[in-house]
Design a protein around this motif. Structure first.
Motif, PDB file in Angstrom:
ATOM      1  N   GLY A  41      -7.523   7.472  -3.212  1.00 34.82           N
ATOM      2  CA  GLY A  41      -6.660   8.562  -3.627  1.00 34.82           C
ATOM      3  C   GLY A  41      -7.291   9.396  -4.721  1.00 34.82           C
ATOM      4  O   GLY A  41      -8.290   9.028  -5.331  1.00 34.82           O
ATOM      5  N   GLU A  62      -0.478   6.209  -2.737  1.00 40.07           N
ATOM      6  CA  GLU A  62      -1.740   6.533  -2.060  1.00 40.07           C
ATOM      7  C   GLU A  62      -2.900   6.409  -3.038  1.00 40.07           C
ATOM      8  O   GLU A  62      -4.056   6.339  -2.639  1.00 40.07           O
ATOM      9  CB  GLU A  62      -1.686   7.932  -1.449  1.00 40.07           C
ATOM     10  N   GLU A 119       0.811  -1.218   0.000  1.00 38.86           N
ATOM     11  CA  GLU A 119       0.000   0.000   0.000  1.00 38.86           C
ATOM     12  C   GLU A 119       0.841   1.264   0.000  1.00 38.86           C
ATOM     13  O   GLU A 119       0.447   2.280  -0.549  1.00 38.86           O
ATOM     14  CB  GLU A 119      -0.957   0.016   1.196  1.00 38.86           C
ATOM     15  N   GLU A 120       2.032   1.196   0.607  1.00 38.71           N
ATOM     16  CA  GLU A 120       2.897   2.375   0.700  1.00 38.71           C
ATOM     17  C   GLU A 120       3.480   2.790  -0.654  1.00 38.71           C
ATOM     18  O   GLU A 120       4.032   3.880  -0.771  1.00 38.71           O
ATOM     19  CB  GLU A 120       4.030   2.111   1.688  1.00 38.71           C
TER      20      GLU A 120
END
Length: 170
Positions: A156, A122, A118-119
């Protein structure tokens, strides 16, 4: 929460079709996380993405090679298909794959990526595939299998206002 839609997909052919339709929305830099139990249809969906993106090579599960790059045959983005099932660590272990380098010019699809990638961005599309009915377990999504509930969540700014509802059409 982001943009979200839920679809029902009855067969492998329709899962592949969903992937083809979804490919039309994807662009370089997109990160797609696929989750669901073994045999849910993650690779089948990715096969459809590959067809829709017009990439080279058969899209198969990269479980033992961890990642495969499928270059575009049409001038579009490459498809980077990752299977993080065997990777126990988070982003640190994934760094060896250089996904952050591939991401800006490719569509990166990560099976089993929850809690691991996930990092990277976003802005991502998270897709959860679940069996819709009880019954006999099957090894893969096929004509005899129960249908699937597919939950697509766009997170996002990239996905703000994206219309994911039309993806359910045949």
């Amino acid at each position: 929460m982001g943009t979200q839609t839920t679809l029902t997909v009855e067969t492998a052919e329709r899962m592949t079709g969903l992937g083809r339709r979804l490919a039309a929305l994807l662009r370089p830099g997109d990160l797609v996380l696929l989750s669901g139990e073994l045999g849910a249809g993650k690779t089948t969906l990715t096969r459809g993405l590959g067809e829709g993106l017009g990439v080279r090579g058969a899209v198969t599960s990269p479980t033992f090679v961890i990642a495969r790059v499928h270059p575009s045959l049409t001038g579009g983005p490459a498809l980077v298909h990752v299977d993080a099932y065997r990777l126990g660590g988070g982003l640190d272990e994934m760094e060896d794959l250089d996904l952050d380098v591939s991401l800006p010019e490719s569509v990166v699809v990560v099976e089993w990526g929850e809690g691991k990638v996930e990092e990277l961005s976003e802005n991502r599309l998270e897709i959860r595939i679940e069996r819709t009915l009880g019954g006999e377990a099957v090894d893969a999504l096929d004509e005899a299998a129960d249908g699937r509930r597919v939950v697509l969540t766009g997170l996002g700014g990239r996905w703000d206002g994206a219309d994911l509802t039309g993806l359910g059409e045949n």
